[in-house]
Design a protein around this motif. Structure first.
Motif, PDB file in Angstrom:
ATOM      1  N   SER A  93       6.103  59.496  90.344  1.00 29.88           N
ATOM      2  CA  SER A  93       4.906  59.854  91.093  1.00 29.88           C
ATOM      3  C   SER A  93       5.303  60.892  92.127  1.00 29.88           C
ATOM      4  CB  SER A  93       4.343  58.614  91.793  1.00 29.88           C
ATOM      5  OG  SER A  93       5.245  58.192  92.806  1.00 29.88           O
ATOM      6  N   GLY A  94       4.327  61.514  92.749  1.00 31.60           N
ATOM      7  CA  GLY A  94       4.620  62.497  93.782  1.00 31.60           C
ATOM      8  C   GLY A  94       5.415  61.895  94.927  1.00 31.60           C
ATOM      9  N   GLY A  95       5.049  60.679  95.337  1.00 30.60           N
ATOM     10  CA  GLY A  95       5.771  60.007  96.415  1.00 30.60           C
ATOM     11  C   GLY A  95       7.201  59.696  96.044  1.00 30.60           C
ATOM     12  N   GLY A  96       7.409  59.248  94.814  1.00 31.48           N
ATOM     13  CA  GLY A  96       8.761  58.961  94.346  1.00 31.48           C
ATOM     14  C   GLY A  96       9.606  60.224  94.255  1.00 31.48           C
ATOM     15  N   ALA A  97       8.983  61.311  93.803  1.00 30.42           N
ATOM     16  CA  ALA A  97       9.704  62.580  93.692  1.00 30.42           C
ATOM     17  C   ALA A  97      10.077  63.127  95.062  1.00 30.42           C
ATOM     18  CB  ALA A  97       8.862  63.589  92.921  1.00 30.42           C
ATOM     19  N   SER A  98       9.179  63.010  96.033  1.00 28.69           N
ATOM     20  CA  SER A  98       9.502  63.516  97.373  1.00 28.69           C
ATOM     21  C   SER A  98      10.599  62.679  98.016  1.00 28.69           C
ATOM     22  CB  SER A  98       8.254  63.564  98.262  1.00 28.69           C
ATOM     23  OG  SER A  98       7.775  62.265  98.547  1.00 28.69           O
ATOM     24  N   ALA A  99      10.587  61.362  97.794  1.00 27.74           N
ATOM     25  CA  ALA A  99      11.640  60.499  98.331  1.00 27.74           C
ATOM     26  C   ALA A  99      12.984  60.806  97.675  1.00 27.74           C
ATOM     27  CB  ALA A  99      11.279  59.029  98.130  1.00 27.74           C
ATOM     28  N   LEU A 100      12.984  61.031  96.365  1.00 23.08           N
ATOM     29  CA  LEU A 100      14.232  61.369  95.674  1.00 23.08           C
ATOM     30  C   LEU A 100      14.746  62.731  96.147  1.00 23.08           C
ATOM     31  CD1 LEU A 100      16.422  60.690  93.649  1.00 23.08           C
ATOM     32  CD2 LEU A 100      14.943  61.570  91.829  1.00 23.08           C
ATOM     33  N   ALA A 101      13.842  63.682  96.381  1.00 18.92           N
ATOM     34  CA  ALA A 101      14.266  65.002  96.873  1.00 18.92           C
ATOM     35  C   ALA A 101      14.932  64.868  98.235  1.00 18.92           C
ATOM     36  CB  ALA A 101      13.070  65.942  96.953  1.00 18.92           C
ATOM     37  N   LEU A 102      14.353  64.079  99.125  1.00 22.49           N
ATOM     38  CA  LEU A 102      14.936  63.898 100.456  1.00 22.49           C
ATOM     39  C   LEU A 102      16.281  63.178 100.365  1.00 22.49           C
ATOM     40  CD1 LEU A 102      14.871  64.204 103.481  1.00 22.49           C
ATOM     41  CD2 LEU A 102      13.401  62.176 103.604  1.00 22.49           C
ATOM     42  N   SER A 103      16.356  62.166  99.534  1.00 22.21           N
ATOM     43  CA  SER A 103      17.604  61.432  99.382  1.00 22.21           C
ATOM     44  C   SER A 103      18.691  62.328  98.787  1.00 22.21           C
ATOM     45  CB  SER A 103      17.388  60.205  98.510  1.00 22.21           C
ATOM     46  OG  SER A 103      18.528  59.401  98.497  1.00 22.21           O
ATOM     47  N   ALA A 104      18.336  63.117  97.791  1.00 23.84           N
ATOM     48  CA  ALA A 104      19.307  64.038  97.185  1.00 23.84           C
ATOM     49  C   ALA A 104      19.758  65.079  98.204  1.00 23.84           C
ATOM     50  CB  ALA A 104      18.699  64.714  95.961  1.00 23.84           C
ATOM     51  N   ALA A 105      18.841  65.589  99.013  1.00 22.06           N
ATOM     52  CA  ALA A 105      19.203  66.577 100.030  1.00 22.06           C
ATOM     53  C   ALA A 105      20.126  65.960 101.072  1.00 22.06           C
ATOM     54  CB  ALA A 105      17.953  67.145 100.691  1.00 22.06           C
TER      55      ALA A 105
END
Length: 146
Positions: free
Chosen positions: A31-43
């Motif tokens: 989902s968009g929320g999951g993708a944004s959380a994964l992006a922040l965690s990866a960063a």
């Protein structure tokens, strides 16, 4: 992300790698929320690269109507943390980030809002009363999403 916030960088890095290798970074798999959380965690772990950012932004774009300001803020913060990743990203990713994330506050629903934001100006009386009640009960909340 919670593991990184708690200082468990090895666990956080392993979770990001497992999610990415497990297919979570494939377009539209989150989902968009999951993708944004994964992006922040990866960063936060130094693992956000242009292909990963593009896949996660495409997932966010597919569900952009469901994204909250806090999730858009997470995506914006991810791009800020991974400063060099934007120069190698394609135009569609840049367009989405510019349109949806440039003006969003770096909102952290787990913390206090900046002192310069006067929420009573933006909240209805009912929202303001609810926010005050939550603060009295010491429940962390984001006033912007009450």
């Amino acid at each position: 992300l919670a593991a990184a916030e708690a200082g468990h960088w090895d666990i956080s890095r392993q979770v990001v790698e497992a999610l990415c290798f497990g297919g979570a970074a494939a377009p539209n798999s989150l989902s968009g929320g999951g993708a944004s959380a994964l992006a922040l965690s990866a960063a936060a772990n130094g693992a956000l690269n242009p292909p990963l950012l593009e896949a996660l932004v495409r997932s966010c774009s597919a569900g952009e109507m469901d994204l909250t300001p806090a999730q858009l803020g997470d995506l914006r913060l991810a791009v800020v943390l991974a400063s060099g990743v934007l120069q190698k990203s394609d135009g569609q990713v840049l367009s989405f980030l510019r349109t949806m994330c440039n003006e969003v506050l770096l909102d952290d629903p787990r913390g206090a809002p900046p002192a310069w934001i006067q929420y009573p100006d933006f909240l209805t009386d009912a929202e303001h009363d609810l926010s005050q009640a939550l603060e009295t009960c010491e429940l962390k909340h984001c006033r912007g999403t009450v």
